[in-house]
Design a protein around this motif. Sequence first.
Motif, PDB file in Angstrom:
ATOM      1  N   ARG A  60      41.653  97.159  -9.311  1.00 15.77           N
ATOM      2  CA  ARG A  60      42.702  98.121  -9.651  1.00 15.77           C
ATOM      3  C   ARG A  60      42.596  98.560 -11.109  1.00 15.77           C
ATOM      4  N   GLY A  61      42.292  97.608 -12.004  1.00 12.93           N
ATOM      5  CA  GLY A  61      42.149  97.942 -13.408  1.00 12.93           C
ATOM      6  C   GLY A  61      41.017  98.918 -13.655  1.00 12.93           C
ATOM      7  N   TYR A  62      39.907  98.732 -12.931  1.00  8.55           N
ATOM      8  CA  TYR A  62      38.767  99.629 -13.059  1.00  8.55           C
ATOM      9  C   TYR A  62      39.130 101.025 -12.576  1.00  8.55           C
ATOM     10  N   ARG A  63      39.840 101.102 -11.465  1.00  6.18           N
ATOM     11  CA  ARG A  63      40.264 102.406 -10.947  1.00  6.18           C
ATOM     12  C   ARG A  63      41.172 103.108 -11.945  1.00  6.18           C
TER      13      ARG A  63
ATOM     14  N   VAL B 238      30.150 101.331  -7.710  1.00  9.23           N
ATOM     15  CA  VAL B 238      31.058 101.678  -6.609  1.00  9.23           C
ATOM     16  C   VAL B 238      31.893 100.467  -6.197  1.00  9.23           C
ATOM     17  N   VAL B 239      31.254  99.296  -6.139  1.00 10.23           N
ATOM     18  CA  VAL B 239      31.971  98.070  -5.764  1.00 10.23           C
ATOM     19  C   VAL B 239      33.099  97.775  -6.752  1.00 10.23           C
TER      20      VAL B 239
ATOM     21  N   LEU C 226      44.799 102.347 -20.743  1.00  9.61           N
ATOM     22  CA  LEU C 226      45.304 101.311 -19.847  1.00  9.61           C
ATOM     23  C   LEU C 226      46.591 100.672 -20.360  1.00  9.61           C
ATOM     24  N   GLY C 227      46.884 100.861 -21.626  1.00 10.39           N
ATOM     25  CA  GLY C 227      48.098 100.285 -22.180  1.00 10.39           C
ATOM     26  C   GLY C 227      47.985  98.810 -22.513  1.00 10.39           C
TER      27      GLY C 227
END
Length: 230
Positions: free
Chosen positions: A94-97, A88-89, A35-36
């Motif tokens: 965005r960070g999780y994706r 799924v939720v 993720l940086g």
Amino acid sequence: MSAFFPAQIAGQIIAFAVVTAFLFWFVLMIGIRHLGVAPTRQRALGAIIAVVLAVWYGIAVWTATLGVYKAEAAFLGIAVLVPIVVGVVLFASRGYRRMVDAIPQYWFAGFHTLRIVFGFAFLAIYELGEAPGVVALSAGYGDIISGALGGIAAYLSFGRKRFAVGALILWNVVGLVDFFSVLPLGLVFIGPSDRIADFFPFYLIPGYVVPMFFMLHVYSIRGLILRRSR
């Protein structure tokens, strides 16, 4: 229930559940490292995930020892579905994706080789006469086949070899078919009179382990779809 049954199998299932949780955490940490973010942030996220997995494990053990699932089979279905729905939720973040998309496919597939162990555990439970054959044999052979395919897909994906994508697709299809066939069978054919219903570590498999394996299927399928759309 014979003393031999829990002495030989119970500890193994509990240990494998803990190992599965640790490796699930490890796979997610691979995504976090991509993720940086600062190392301190990485450690914080890793600690949060570890706490969530530990609390989830405690709840799974607590509810199983209370006999909740034996009293009402529908609760077992809820125990399987709730973590999957939460997972799924989380895709709304965005960070999780980004975290999930940063994890190489071979980690998802390779993780599933653990299902071979659970497959043999189900076959042992069947040999001991502790579970209906329609459930134990289906779960046992299904997990062994799915785990073996996961290992092959991981090898092909890691080496960027030909047919890697096809192997990943086949592994996902077979693995999900196994889940969607065995879970309903368990809810239908395992009743309060079956000795396995008194064996609390058994419930760690559907109530704790299965959602992790299922979510890695979701992550893998998402990656395959994104790959095709690019």
